[in-house]
Structures are given as C-alpha cells and as structure tokens.
Design a protein around this motif. Sequence first.
Motif, PDB file in Angstrom:
ATOM      1  N   GLN A 154       2.572 -81.459  34.580  1.00 40.28           N
ATOM      2  CA  GLN A 154       1.897 -80.707  35.644  1.00 40.28           C
ATOM      3  C   GLN A 154       1.325 -81.712  36.637  1.00 40.28           C
ATOM      4  O   GLN A 154       0.613 -82.638  36.259  1.00 40.28           O
ATOM      5  CB  GLN A 154       0.772 -79.833  35.071  1.00 40.28           C
ATOM      6  N   GLY A 155       1.606 -81.523  37.914  1.00 43.80           N
ATOM      7  CA  GLY A 155       1.141 -82.455  38.935  1.00 43.80           C
ATOM      8  C   GLY A 155      -0.313 -82.236  39.296  1.00 43.80           C
ATOM      9  O   GLY A 155      -0.783 -81.102  39.360  1.00 43.80           O
ATOM     10  N   VAL A 156      -1.009 -83.344  39.502  1.00 42.51           N
ATOM     11  CA  VAL A 156      -2.398 -83.316  39.961  1.00 42.51           C
ATOM     12  C   VAL A 156      -2.460 -84.146  41.231  1.00 42.51           C
ATOM     13  O   VAL A 156      -2.087 -85.323  41.236  1.00 42.51           O
ATOM     14  CB  VAL A 156      -3.354 -83.898  38.896  1.00 42.51           C
ATOM     15  N   ARG A 157      -2.916 -83.533  42.325  1.00 39.67           N
ATOM     16  CA  ARG A 157      -3.029 -84.236  43.607  1.00 39.67           C
ATOM     17  C   ARG A 157      -4.384 -84.932  43.676  1.00 39.67           C
ATOM     18  O   ARG A 157      -5.424 -84.321  43.418  1.00 39.67           O
ATOM     19  CB  ARG A 157      -2.899 -83.237  44.752  1.00 39.67           C
ATOM     20  N   LEU A 158      -4.357 -86.211  44.037  1.00 37.53           N
ATOM     21  CA  LEU A 158      -5.570 -87.019  44.164  1.00 37.53           C
ATOM     22  C   LEU A 158      -5.687 -87.533  45.590  1.00 37.53           C
ATOM     23  O   LEU A 158      -4.697 -87.975  46.176  1.00 37.53           O
ATOM     24  CB  LEU A 158      -5.523 -88.206  43.205  1.00 37.53           C
ATOM     25  N   GLU A 159      -6.909 -87.469  46.124  1.00 42.20           N
ATOM     26  CA  GLU A 159      -7.179 -88.029  47.448  1.00 42.20           C
ATOM     27  C   GLU A 159      -8.245 -89.115  47.391  1.00 42.20           C
ATOM     28  O   GLU A 159      -8.526 -89.764  48.386  1.00 42.20           O
ATOM     29  CB  GLU A 159      -7.591 -86.915  48.405  1.00 42.20           C
ATOM     30  N   SER A 160      -8.854 -89.288  46.220  1.00 44.62           N
ATOM     31  CA  SER A 160      -9.837 -90.340  46.009  1.00 44.62           C
ATOM     32  C   SER A 160      -9.937 -90.588  44.514  1.00 44.62           C
ATOM     33  O   SER A 160      -9.327 -89.894  43.715  1.00 44.62           O
ATOM     34  CB  SER A 160     -11.212 -89.926  46.581  1.00 44.62           C
ATOM     35  N   GLY A 161     -10.712 -91.600  44.163  1.00 43.06           N
ATOM     36  CA  GLY A 161     -10.887 -91.914  42.747  1.00 43.06           C
ATOM     37  C   GLY A 161      -9.785 -92.798  42.227  1.00 43.06           C
ATOM     38  O   GLY A 161      -9.261 -93.648  42.939  1.00 43.06           O
ATOM     39  N   GLY A 162      -9.420 -92.575  40.961  1.00 42.37           N
ATOM     40  CA  GLY A 162      -8.429 -93.418  40.316  1.00 42.37           C
ATOM     41  C   GLY A 162      -7.254 -92.621  39.792  1.00 42.37           C
ATOM     42  O   GLY A 162      -7.375 -91.448  39.467  1.00 42.37           O
ATOM     43  N   ALA A 163      -6.112 -93.288  39.711  1.00 46.71           N
ATOM     44  CA  ALA A 163      -4.887 -92.685  39.204  1.00 46.71           C
ATOM     45  C   ALA A 163      -4.439 -93.472  37.972  1.00 46.71           C
ATOM     46  O   ALA A 163      -4.418 -94.702  37.985  1.00 46.71           O
ATOM     47  CB  ALA A 163      -3.801 -92.707  40.277  1.00 46.71           C
TER      48      ALA A 163
END
Length: 181
Positions: A154-163
């Motif tokens: 399942q994809g999770v979109r990130l715009e900040s923080g850590g991956a």
Amino acid sequence: MPSRPLPTNVSPEEYLRLEAQSEARHEYVDGIVYEMPGESLEHNETVLNIALAIKPRLRATGCRMAVEGVKLWLPQLNRYYYPDVMVLCDPRDTDSHIFQYPCFIAEVTSPNTEATDRREKLQAYKSIETLQTYWIVDPATRSLEVFERSQHWQGVRLESGGAPVACLGLEVRLEGIFGVA
C-alpha cells in the motif's frame, strides 16, 4: 515525450547485444525495446541525493548500491529495466552489470516516466522476491510515495519527515533528498 518503442520480438540475448553497442539506454519489456528519455539536472541531483543519503549505511550492512546505468533483470516477466537507485544485499547477485535481487528500488519521476513508474514498474517490482521497499520520488512536488512489502504494497505519500529503506534499517529525510537543509 514518452520513450519510443524500437524493434519488436527481440529475445533477451538480442537485446543485450544491441544494448552493448548502443550509445543510448533502452529498457526491454517482453520482446519490445524502448529508448529511455534523457533526464534533467533536477532528476540527476535527486538521484545523487538519494544515493548520498544511503551510501554511509552500506558499509555496515555489506550491501552495495547501483545508480542509473545498471540493469535489473526480471526473468519471471521477461524484462530489463534501469532503476534510478537499487540497494543490493543478496549474495546471488554476482554479475557487475545485471542484477535480479534488489531489496530497495527508487525511481525518480519525470513527465516522461511517471506513468510507467507508477503502473508498469510498480507491478513488476512487486514480483521481486527480495524487494522490501520501492520509492516513487517526484521532484516537481517534492514528495515521494513509499511502497513496502510489509505493508502489503500500500502506497504512502510523504511530503516531509523520513522515508524508510527497510533492508538497511534506515530512514532518509526528505529534506536531504530534495536538497533542503
């Protein structure tokens, strides 16, 4: 402009011969050869930033990294791709030019590659037994989507923080990927 198809009904062996003689890079999808578009400076800087964020962790893990010019062979799908970044930890990968067992892949999108990265490659990469994490990185929106095997892809979109880079036990800050301190 999307990559254009070249010869059809090419065997994997013929593709490798053609690719060895070509100045341009091509991907191979079940007998069809596609020329890869040239990339922008922004694309290259993003790939470099990902590689630089991951590199310090490699020595402690014994893993290696391949960036842009190295092939990924998916024999189960009869495909060769050139991922932007791969982490390689599996001892079965002994060739220095073609790999099959990455644990991490990142693709940096461009207008020419976004649809392929999100549909075709996502589905193909999910078939790799060793892959734990796939990133689709979008420099235009300064975001990325993380797909993890442990999360049932399942994809999770990130715009900040850590991956996460699960196979390295690493979290990479998005600010570092997009060149912001």
